[in-house]
Write a protein that holds these residues in place. Structure first.
Motif, mmCIF file in Angstrom:
data_model
loop_
_atom_site.group_PDB
_atom_site.id
_atom_site.type_symbol
_atom_site.label_atom_id
_atom_site.label_comp_id
_atom_site.label_asym_id
_atom_site.label_seq_id
_atom_site.Cartn_x
_atom_site.Cartn_y
_atom_site.Cartn_z
ATOM 1 N N VAL A 280 34.806 29.268 48.612
ATOM 2 C CA VAL A 280 34.721 30.429 47.732
ATOM 3 C C VAL A 280 35.268 31.622 48.498
ATOM 4 N N ARG A 281 36.268 32.272 47.945
ATOM 5 C CA ARG A 281 36.848 33.435 48.605
ATOM 6 C C ARG A 281 37.156 34.509 47.566
ATOM 7 N N ARG A 282 37.121 35.715 48.012
ATOM 8 C CA ARG A 282 37.389 36.858 47.142
ATOM 9 C C ARG A 282 38.821 37.311 47.369
ATOM 10 N N VAL A 283 39.568 37.455 46.289
ATOM 11 C CA VAL A 283 40.977 37.812 46.371
ATOM 12 C C VAL A 283 41.181 39.148 45.664
ATOM 13 N N VAL A 284 41.853 40.064 46.325
ATOM 14 C CA VAL A 284 42.189 41.359 45.748
ATOM 15 C C VAL A 284 43.701 41.416 45.582
ATOM 16 N N GLU A 285 44.157 41.609 44.361
ATOM 17 C CA GLU A 285 45.583 41.663 44.072
ATOM 18 C C GLU A 285 45.964 43.078 43.661
ATOM 19 N N THR A 286 47.075 43.554 44.180
ATOM 20 C CA THR A 286 47.588 44.867 43.826
ATOM 21 C C THR A 286 49.019 44.722 43.335
ATOM 22 N N GLU A 287 49.288 45.198 42.135
ATOM 23 C CA GLU A 287 50.618 45.132 41.559
ATOM 24 C C GLU A 287 51.149 46.547 41.367
ATOM 25 N N MET A 288 52.430 46.715 41.575
ATOM 26 C CA MET A 288 53.057 48.018 41.412
ATOM 27 C C MET A 288 53.636 48.141 39.999
ATOM 28 N N VAL A 289 53.076 49.063 39.224
ATOM 29 C CA VAL A 289 53.671 49.400 37.930
ATOM 30 C C VAL A 289 54.164 50.836 38.132
ATOM 31 N N GLU A 290 53.665 51.796 37.365
ATOM 32 C CA GLU A 290 53.919 53.190 37.691
ATOM 33 C C GLU A 290 52.906 53.689 38.703
ATOM 34 N N VAL A 291 51.727 53.086 38.661
ATOM 35 C CA VAL A 291 50.707 53.338 39.670
ATOM 36 C C VAL A 291 50.157 51.985 40.086
ATOM 37 N N PRO A 292 49.616 51.866 41.303
ATOM 38 C CA PRO A 292 49.040 50.577 41.714
ATOM 39 C C PRO A 292 47.852 50.201 40.846
ATOM 40 N N ILE A 293 47.759 48.940 40.493
ATOM 41 C CA ILE A 293 46.638 48.417 39.713
ATOM 42 C C ILE A 293 45.908 47.399 40.584
ATOM 43 N N ARG B 106 43.039 44.513 40.963
ATOM 44 C CA ARG B 106 42.211 43.538 40.263
ATOM 45 C C ARG B 106 41.489 42.690 41.305
ATOM 46 N N GLU B 107 40.262 42.356 41.024
ATOM 47 C CA GLU B 107 39.479 41.498 41.909
ATOM 48 C C GLU B 107 39.082 40.227 41.166
ATOM 49 N N LYS B 108 39.142 39.118 41.860
ATOM 50 C CA LYS B 108 38.738 37.857 41.242
ATOM 51 C C LYS B 108 38.114 36.951 42.292
ATOM 52 N N LEU B 109 37.265 36.042 41.833
ATOM 53 C CA LEU B 109 36.620 35.061 42.689
ATOM 54 C C LEU B 109 37.335 33.731 42.514
ATOM 55 N N VAL B 110 37.809 33.152 43.614
ATOM 56 C CA VAL B 110 38.561 31.905 43.574
ATOM 57 C C VAL B 110 37.691 30.796 44.162
ATOM 58 N N VAL B 111 37.453 29.749 43.374
ATOM 59 C CA VAL B 111 36.652 28.599 43.813
ATOM 60 C C VAL B 111 37.566 27.384 43.890
ATOM 61 N N GLU B 112 37.695 26.820 45.087
ATOM 62 C CA GLU B 112 38.561 25.673 45.301
ATOM 63 C C GLU B 112 37.744 24.509 45.841
ATOM 64 N N ARG B 113 38.046 23.316 45.391
ATOM 65 C CA ARG B 113 37.402 22.124 45.916
ATOM 66 C C ARG B 113 38.248 21.584 47.058
ATOM 67 N N ASN C 207 51.510 36.869 54.362
ATOM 68 C CA ASN C 207 50.442 36.437 53.452
ATOM 69 C C ASN C 207 50.830 36.590 51.991
ATOM 70 N N GLY C 208 52.108 36.871 51.733
ATOM 71 C CA GLY C 208 52.537 37.040 50.356
ATOM 72 C C GLY C 208 52.160 38.384 49.770
ATOM 73 N N LEU C 209 51.733 39.337 50.634
ATOM 74 C CA LEU C 209 51.323 40.639 50.153
ATOM 75 C C LEU C 209 52.497 41.605 50.200
ATOM 76 N N LYS C 210 52.437 42.639 49.384
ATOM 77 C CA LYS C 210 53.526 43.601 49.306
ATOM 78 C C LYS C 210 53.029 44.949 49.816
ATOM 79 N N GLY C 211 53.326 46.002 49.087
ATOM 80 C CA GLY C 211 52.926 47.322 49.504
ATOM 81 C C GLY C 211 52.231 48.069 48.389
ATOM 82 N N THR C 212 51.546 49.134 48.742
ATOM 83 C CA THR C 212 50.870 49.976 47.761
ATOM 84 C C THR C 212 51.273 51.418 47.992
#
Length: 268
Positions: free
Chosen positions: A103-116, A118-125, A200-205
């Motif tokens: 179980v890990r917590r993932v925070v994603e940030t996407e660039m539109v006109e302003v950064p958005i 989103r937080e989600k909980l990822v459960v992997e077997r 890590n596949g992350l971009k910028g904010t």
């Protein structure tokens, strides 16, 4: 123990089962008497007579009497149920491993006109090729303020903006803190671009704040969240006095040695 002291004693049969309670003692002589017993679970008017010759043991302290008789002789329903005499139910349990999950917590940030954000909980077997389960956490959050695009051909921002890059968020915070310490500092707005580790596949904010104080508070929180994922921080200071642009630009370019000169008056 006198015969009258036998009243309210519990009577047990030869197997140790409770027959009932003594409610009366009828005596002929000191050694010849009968116990009037209210059988266990019987009606109020139901009574059983037990002669003294059937008594095998009397415990005056515990007020118990044992007789050489069977419970079913006095209780009509005896044997139709299970009488519990301090029985205990013991459940044997053991742990069985059926698999593993992460179980890990993932925070994603996407660039539109302003950064958005989103937080989600990822459960992997673990060890399973099935797709992970993703559970959204909270609501979408906008980071910073909306960034207004500069009109084409406008060079005003070039005249009033000092910019530069820092290796860590802490360096950027230290520089902004030094700016805030300047009496009547001319910094009207701060734009912060945080470049993240691309491995890590992350971009910028990109963030924009109304003043350096707010920028320090916000990116201090980001520093705790991003941990070691930050690769570079770029600051843009929007100044109210264009004459001070060169001074602030030199301070940014020469950081960190320029921090020692912040106490001096700007040389215009």
């Amino acid at each position: 123990m006198s015969q009258q002291h036998l009243i309210n004693s519990d009577v047990f049969d030869r197997s140790g089962y409770l027959i009932g309670n003594v409610i009366e003692v009828q005596s002929s002589t000191a050694t010849d008497f009968s116990l009037i017993v209210q059988p266990l679970g019987s009606n109020q008017g139901s009574q059983a007579h037990i002669h003294s010759t059937s008594i095998t043991d009397i415990d005056s302290e515990k007020k118990t009497i044992h007789v050489d008789r069977d419970q079913h002789e006095f209780t009509p329903n005896a044997g139709q149920g299970i009488q519990l005499v301090e029985e205990r139910l013991i459940v044997n349990r053991k742990r069985v491993k059926v698999g593993e999950i992460s179980v890990r917590r993932v925070v994603e940030t996407e660039m539109v006109e302003v950064p958005i954000r989103r937080e989600k909980l990822v459960v992997e077997r673990i060890g399973d090729s099935a797709d992970p389960v993703e559970i959204p956490l909270g609501e979408t959050q906008f980071q910073g303020n909306e960034i207004d695009a500069q009109p084409a051909g406008s060079d005003r921002s070039q005249d009033t903006t000092a910019s530069g890059s820092f290796e860590t968020i802490q360096d950027a915070i230290a520089f902004l803190d030094a700016v805030v310490q300047q009496p009547g500092h001319p910094c009207e707005k701060v734009r912060v671009a945080i470049l993240l580790d691309g491995d890590n596949g992350l971009k910028g904010t990109l963030y924009e704040f109304e003043n350096p104080q707010t920028a320090i508070q916000k990116i201090s929180r980001l520093d705790k969240i991003l941990l070691n994922q930050c690769n570079q921080v770029r600051l843009e200071l929007f100044l109210s006095n264009p004459a001070l642009r060169r001074t602030y630009q030199d301070w940014i370019t020469q950081y960190p040695s320029s921090i020692q000169d912040f106490g001096d008056e700007p040389r215009l």
